[in-house]
Design a protein around this motif. Structure first.
Motif, PDB file in Angstrom:
ATOM      1  N   TRP A 156      24.300  31.035  49.544  1.00 21.15           N
ATOM      2  CA  TRP A 156      23.012  30.536  50.293  1.00 21.15           C
ATOM      3  C   TRP A 156      22.933  30.811  51.381  1.00 21.15           C
ATOM      4  CZ3 TRP A 156      19.700  28.856  46.149  1.00 21.15           C
ATOM      5  CH2 TRP A 156      20.417  28.875  45.035  1.00 21.15           C
ATOM      6  N   ASN A 157      22.181  31.354  52.183  1.00 16.62           N
ATOM      7  CA  ASN A 157      21.830  31.072  53.683  1.00 16.62           C
ATOM      8  C   ASN A 157      21.713  29.808  54.148  1.00 16.62           C
ATOM      9  OD1 ASN A 157      20.096  33.708  52.767  1.00 16.62           O
ATOM     10  ND2 ASN A 157      21.364  34.137  54.331  1.00 16.62           N
ATOM     11  N   ILE A 158      22.719  29.593  55.218  1.00 13.34           N
ATOM     12  CA  ILE A 158      22.670  28.269  55.986  1.00 13.34           C
ATOM     13  C   ILE A 158      22.731  28.429  57.522  1.00 13.34           C
ATOM     14  CG2 ILE A 158      23.540  26.957  53.972  1.00 13.34           C
ATOM     15  CD1 ILE A 158      26.176  26.976  55.502  1.00 13.34           C
ATOM     16  N   GLU A 159      22.501  27.594  58.346  1.00  7.46           N
ATOM     17  CA  GLU A 159      22.876  27.348  59.480  1.00  7.46           C
ATOM     18  C   GLU A 159      24.144  26.617  59.693  1.00  7.46           C
ATOM     19  OE1 GLU A 159      19.432  26.374  61.905  1.00  7.46           O
ATOM     20  OE2 GLU A 159      18.298  28.560  61.530  1.00  7.46           O
ATOM     21  N   ALA A 160      25.252  26.937  60.312  1.00 10.67           N
ATOM     22  CA  ALA A 160      26.325  26.222  60.337  1.00 10.67           C
ATOM     23  C   ALA A 160      26.301  25.693  61.656  1.00 10.67           C
ATOM     24  CB  ALA A 160      27.276  26.780  60.083  1.00 10.67           C
ATOM     25  N   GLY A 161      25.269  24.740  62.012  1.00  9.05           N
ATOM     26  CA  GLY A 161      25.276  23.925  63.322  1.00  9.05           C
ATOM     27  C   GLY A 161      24.829  24.723  64.296  1.00  9.05           C
ATOM     28  N   VAL A 162      25.269  24.911  65.747  1.00  6.41           N
ATOM     29  CA  VAL A 162      24.950  25.840  66.598  1.00  6.41           C
ATOM     30  C   VAL A 162      26.249  26.163  67.292  1.00  6.41           C
ATOM     31  CG1 VAL A 162      22.381  24.822  66.787  1.00  6.41           C
ATOM     32  CG2 VAL A 162      24.319  23.645  68.188  1.00  6.41           C
ATOM     33  N   ALA A 163      26.090  27.203  68.275  1.00  7.52           N
ATOM     34  CA  ALA A 163      26.912  27.660  68.947  1.00  7.52           C
ATOM     35  C   ALA A 163      26.781  26.936  70.329  1.00  7.52           C
ATOM     36  CB  ALA A 163      26.872  29.280  69.378  1.00  7.52           C
ATOM     37  N   ALA A 164      27.833  27.211  71.336  1.00  5.57           N
ATOM     38  CA  ALA A 164      27.837  26.501  72.714  1.00  5.57           C
ATOM     39  C   ALA A 164      26.519  26.885  73.317  1.00  5.57           C
ATOM     40  CB  ALA A 164      29.193  26.863  73.314  1.00  5.57           C
ATOM     41  N   ASP A 165      26.059  28.038  73.065  1.00  4.58           N
ATOM     42  CA  ASP A 165      24.784  28.300  74.006  1.00  4.58           C
ATOM     43  C   ASP A 165      23.442  27.852  73.393  1.00  4.58           C
ATOM     44  OD1 ASP A 165      24.489  29.805  71.459  1.00  4.58           O
ATOM     45  OD2 ASP A 165      24.419  32.091  72.546  1.00  4.58           O
ATOM     46  N   GLY A 166      23.492  26.902  72.193  1.00  8.97           N
ATOM     47  CA  GLY A 166      22.491  26.623  71.433  1.00  8.97           C
ATOM     48  C   GLY A 166      21.815  27.396  70.279  1.00  8.97           C
ATOM     49  N   ALA A 167      22.488  28.410  70.037  1.00 12.07           N
ATOM     50  CA  ALA A 167      21.938  29.224  68.919  1.00 12.07           C
ATOM     51  C   ALA A 167      22.526  28.959  67.587  1.00 12.07           C
ATOM     52  CB  ALA A 167      22.338  30.851  69.383  1.00 12.07           C
ATOM     53  N   PRO A 168      21.542  28.827  66.648  1.00 11.51           N
ATOM     54  CA  PRO A 168      22.064  28.567  65.222  1.00 11.51           C
ATOM     55  C   PRO A 168      23.152  29.732  64.812  1.00 11.51           C
ATOM     56  CG  PRO A 168      19.671  28.908  65.379  1.00 11.51           C
ATOM     57  CD  PRO A 168      20.118  29.278  66.484  1.00 11.51           C
ATOM     58  N   VAL A 169      24.079  29.065  64.012  1.00 16.93           N
ATOM     59  CA  VAL A 169      25.318  29.773  63.943  1.00 16.93           C
ATOM     60  C   VAL A 169      25.054  30.264  62.301  1.00 16.93           C
ATOM     61  CG1 VAL A 169      27.855  30.139  63.187  1.00 16.93           C
ATOM     62  CG2 VAL A 169      26.717  28.711  65.212  1.00 16.93           C
ATOM     63  N   TRP A 222      34.048  33.775  64.120  1.00 19.51           N
ATOM     64  CA  TRP A 222      32.675  33.424  63.826  1.00 19.51           C
ATOM     65  C   TRP A 222      32.252  31.843  64.000  1.00 19.51           C
ATOM     66  CZ3 TRP A 222      28.740  36.835  63.494  1.00 19.51           C
ATOM     67  CH2 TRP A 222      27.682  36.363  62.967  1.00 19.51           C
ATOM     68  N   LEU A 223      32.912  30.933  63.497  1.00 16.52           N
ATOM     69  CA  LEU A 223      32.844  29.668  63.630  1.00 16.52           C
ATOM     70  C   LEU A 223      33.488  28.999  64.779  1.00 16.52           C
ATOM     71  CD1 LEU A 223      33.118  28.923  59.872  1.00 16.52           C
ATOM     72  CD2 LEU A 223      31.055  29.074  61.349  1.00 16.52           C
ATOM     73  N   ASP A 224      34.255  29.687  65.756  1.00 16.32           N
ATOM     74  CA  ASP A 224      34.924  28.964  66.702  1.00 16.32           C
ATOM     75  C   ASP A 224      34.347  27.821  67.476  1.00 16.32           C
ATOM     76  OD1 ASP A 224      37.151  30.481  66.010  1.00 16.32           O
ATOM     77  OD2 ASP A 224      37.137  31.518  67.838  1.00 16.32           O
ATOM     78  N   ASP A 225      33.095  28.053  67.891  1.00 15.89           N
ATOM     79  CA  ASP A 225      32.461  26.968  68.755  1.00 15.89           C
ATOM     80  C   ASP A 225      31.098  26.460  67.869  1.00 15.89           C
ATOM     81  OD1 ASP A 225      30.651  29.196  68.996  1.00 15.89           O
ATOM     82  OD2 ASP A 225      30.409  29.010  71.138  1.00 15.89           O
ATOM     83  N   ALA A 226      30.954  26.578  66.513  1.00 15.69           N
ATOM     84  CA  ALA A 226      29.937  25.977  65.807  1.00 15.69           C
ATOM     85  C   ALA A 226      30.278  24.483  65.607  1.00 15.69           C
ATOM     86  CB  ALA A 226      29.971  26.682  64.283  1.00 15.69           C
ATOM     87  N   ALA A 227      29.249  23.691  65.866  1.00 13.21           N
ATOM     88  CA  ALA A 227      29.107  22.509  65.749  1.00 13.21           C
ATOM     89  C   ALA A 227      27.960  21.836  65.275  1.00 13.21           C
ATOM     90  CB  ALA A 227      29.556  21.763  67.311  1.00 13.21           C
ATOM     91  N   GLY A 228      27.865  20.874  64.571  1.00 10.57           N
ATOM     92  CA  GLY A 228      26.726  20.329  63.968  1.00 10.57           C
ATOM     93  C   GLY A 228      26.400  20.132  62.736  1.00 10.57           C
ATOM     94  N   MET A 229      25.264  19.899  62.200  1.00 10.83           N
ATOM     95  CA  MET A 229      24.846  19.759  60.696  1.00 10.83           C
ATOM     96  C   MET A 229      24.644  21.004  60.218  1.00 10.83           C
ATOM     97  SD  MET A 229      23.791  17.401  58.472  1.00 10.83           S
ATOM     98  CE  MET A 229      23.473  15.822  59.682  1.00 10.83           C
ATOM     99  N   ILE A 230      25.029  21.174  58.839  1.00  6.13           N
ATOM    100  CA  ILE A 230      24.535  22.254  57.853  1.00  6.13           C
ATOM    101  C   ILE A 230      23.242  22.095  57.358  1.00  6.13           C
ATOM    102  CG2 ILE A 230      25.249  23.410  55.634  1.00  6.13           C
ATOM    103  CD1 ILE A 230      27.484  23.769  57.757  1.00  6.13           C
TER     104      ILE A 230
END
Length: 190
Positions: free
Chosen positions: A80-93, A174-182
């Protein structure tokens, strides 16, 4: 996708001729749900992962089934498509959430779950996705490259055992700087 599934079938040929893997179709939905109820119980609908998938369609081309010789659905996996938080620049991952993976309990231990996993990972890679995230049994999924390290700055919406919250990068870093809610993304049910 046909070429990917053909290569999976060829890989499986020496081990088993008792099933094939193909794309799920609309006629498989009821059989798939019945299989999931038998394999995982009806309590599966209360899990955090299930809430993310609610009212969404699987990622394009990433709903696969295993069929027996008569064409019956005996295994399933969806991404399923998700957003794995956001990157350091604020863009969704962008990423994928895997699940559920299930095999008919009467047919477990024949390599079908592993074949479905390999097919799903291969097809997600072919479609240029960056990562797959799941909540599952770490000893089982580690053999496919999944690890908890890449989810350390991510959270599921609801209860989740951190040791079972795993990721596989299909693209290095790909997920190195991803942080936040799925959160859910992708196509909604009509």
């Amino acid at each position: 996708m046909a070429a990917v599934l053909d290569s999976v079938r060829a890989f499986l040929a020496p081990k088993s001729k008792s099933f094939t893997i193909s794309a799920e179709n609309a006629a498989d939905i009821v059989a798939r749900e019945n299989l999931l109820d038998r394999a995982m119980g009806t309590e599966r609908r209360k899990k955090s992962s299930e809430k993310i998938r609610s009212k969404r369609l699987p990622a394009e081309g990433l709903a696969l089934v295993a069929r027996d010789g008569a064409g019956h659905v005996i295994g399933t996996v969806r991404l399923w498509n998700i957003e794995a938080g956001v990157a350091a620049d604020g863009a969704p991952v962008d990423a994928l959430l895997l699940g559920p993976l299930a095999v008919d309990p009467a047919r477990e231990g024949k390599g079908m779950g592993a074949a479905l996993m390999r097919a799903a990972i291969t097809e997600a890679t072919r479609r240029s996705h960056g990562a797959i995230i799941l909540v599952g049994d770490a000893p089982y999924y580690q053999k496919f490259g999944f690890a908890a390290e890449k989810t350390r700055h991510l959270v599921m919406p609801g209860p989740c055992d951190r040791a079972r919250f795993l990721a596989l990068e299909l693209k290095a870093g790909w997920l190195d700087d991803a942080a936040g809610m799925i959160v859910a993304s992708g196509r909604k049910l009509a």
